[in-house]
Design an enzyme around this catalytic site. Structure first.
Site, short mmCIF file in Angstrom:
data_model
loop_
_atom_site.label_atom_id
_atom_site.label_comp_id
_atom_site.label_asym_id
_atom_site.label_seq_id
_atom_site.Cartn_x
_atom_site.Cartn_y
_atom_site.Cartn_z
N ILE A 12 1.39 -11.46 4.10
CA ILE A 12 2.39 -11.80 3.08
C ILE A 12 2.92 -10.55 2.37
O ILE A 12 3.79 -10.65 1.51
CB ILE A 12 1.83 -12.80 2.04
CG1 ILE A 12 0.54 -12.27 1.39
CG2 ILE A 12 1.59 -14.16 2.69
CD1 ILE A 12 0.02 -13.17 0.27
N GLY A 15 1.69 -2.59 2.11
CA GLY A 15 1.72 -1.45 1.20
C GLY A 15 1.53 -0.16 1.96
O GLY A 15 1.44 -0.15 3.19
N TYR A 17 -1.12 1.82 1.91
CA TYR A 17 -2.47 2.03 2.42
C TYR A 17 -3.11 0.76 2.97
O TYR A 17 -4.26 0.79 3.41
CB TYR A 17 -3.37 2.57 1.30
CG TYR A 17 -2.88 3.87 0.72
CD1 TYR A 17 -2.46 4.91 1.53
CD2 TYR A 17 -2.84 4.05 -0.66
CE1 TYR A 17 -2.03 6.10 1.00
CE2 TYR A 17 -2.42 5.25 -1.20
CZ TYR A 17 -2.00 6.27 -0.37
OH TYR A 17 -1.57 7.45 -0.91
N LYS A 35 -6.04 -8.30 -0.38
CA LYS A 35 -5.43 -6.98 -0.18
C LYS A 35 -6.45 -6.11 0.54
O LYS A 35 -7.53 -5.83 0.01
CB LYS A 35 -5.06 -6.38 -1.55
CG LYS A 35 -4.34 -5.06 -1.49
CD LYS A 35 -3.97 -4.62 -2.92
CE LYS A 35 -3.23 -3.31 -2.95
NZ LYS A 35 -2.86 -2.93 -4.35
N ASP A 141 4.53 -0.01 -9.48
CA ASP A 141 4.96 0.12 -10.86
C ASP A 141 5.59 -1.18 -11.31
O ASP A 141 5.62 -2.16 -10.59
CB ASP A 141 5.91 1.32 -11.04
CG ASP A 141 7.05 1.34 -10.04
OD1 ASP A 141 7.25 0.31 -9.38
OD2 ASP A 141 7.72 2.37 -9.93
#
Length: 322
Positions: A12, A15, A17, A35, A141
């Protein structure tokens, strides 16, 4: 993951890493997000500094407008973070699909964002939208991609990869202005994040107030909700710097109330005159979209903004109720 009771499903999110998967937790029969961070792909700086800080911040943060953290599992090659699943996608996807929000929907989402940020600021936590030229920092952020939506289309603030806990006790300097009292007087020098959401002081490479940096990003978010595009062109840094020094303009094809425009102008201004989260909580336009006046949150945040004598220190106030 199966050993811990998780059935991992579809991807879904991606990123720098790692990857985010939807998963099913068989022990409690609930869907979650996982994650998965690869230690081989991640930098030493991220693994040793930013990841532990992210986990620490999420462990101590519980609020209905923040993504909840459930568990972290570490192996020799990966770190697994088990998080609340937001099934409605993110706000950026919504804008790309439907265009500008109605002012009532923008007000709902922004008032929820305001309560979430008020909670974080009351605990001395900044989400920290900041700046770095490194591609690896992208995505961590306060911005539209990191405002997720639950199945009832309520906002959930996510991704605390560069969040920071400001020291709990800050010595008040006699010459500090009331605008930057208490935790709001803390200055940071770490730059990481997106040009489009970065305040002018960050773009100029100056020490900046991370609380007020969050406020600038909130201004960019609200503008984008009602206009369906970012307020500043971030494709050219020199042009971006010039634009952030001026009062933002609004497109004629999307009518926006003067109250909403006034609030955006309060957030998108130079740091010395920029609104704090307390100012935003008290703003008439925001209050219109709150189910009830957030008196508890206001009282707690007033502790951070009340002038103190130079001989006193401020301690972390009680938490804003979730």
């Amino acid at each position: 993951m199966e050993e811990y009771g998780y059935e991992v499903g579809k991807v879904i999110g991606n990123g720098s890493y790692g990857t985010v998967y939807e998963a099913y937790y068989t022990k409690q029969k609930v869907h979650v997000a996982v994650k998965i961070i690869s230690k081989k792909k991640a930098s030493e700086d991220y693994l040793n500094k930013f990841l532990p800080r992210e986990i620490q911040v999420m462990k101590v943060s519980r609020h209905k407008y923040l993504i909840n953290f459930y568990q972290a599992i570490e192996t020799t090659s990966r770190v697994y973070m088990i998080l609340e699943l937001a099934q409605g996608g993110d706000v950026l996807e919504w804008i790309q699909r439907y265009g500008a929000c109605s002012e009532s929907l923008a007000g709902k989402w922004f008032s929820q964002l305001t309560l979430g940020i008020a909670y974080l600021h009351s605990k001395g936590i900044v989400h920290r939208p900041c700046l770095t030229p490194r591609p690896s920092a992208a995505g961590r952020d306060l911005k539209l991609e990191n405002l997720l939506l639950d199945k009832r289309e309520n906002v959930k603030i996510s991704d605390f990869g560069f969040a920071k806990m400001v020291p709990t006790t800050v010595q008040i300097q006699q010459k500090s202005s009331q605008h930057l009292m208490g935790c709001f007087s803390h200055l940071s020098q770490t730059y990481c994040g997106s040009f489009a959401y970065a305040c002018p002081e960050i773009l100029l490479g100056l020490p900046y107030n991370p609380f007020l940096s969050d406020i600038w990003s909130m201004g960019v978010i609200l503008y984008t909700l009602v206009a369906a595009h970012l307020p500043f062109d971030d494709t050219n840094l020199k042009k971006l710097l010039r634009e952030t020094q001026k009062e933002v303009n609004f497109p004629a094809n999307h009518p926006v109330s003067q109250e909403c425009k006034n609030l955006i102008h309060m957030m998108l201004r130079q740091a010395a005159k920029r609104a704090t989260i307390l100012d935003i909580l008290k703003d008439p336009w925001v209050l219109k979209f709150q189910p009830e006046r957030p008196n508890h949150e206001i009282q707690i945040l007033e502790v951070l903004c009340v002038p103190q004598s130079s001989s006193t220190t401020t301690s972390r106030p009680a938490e804003v109720a979730s």
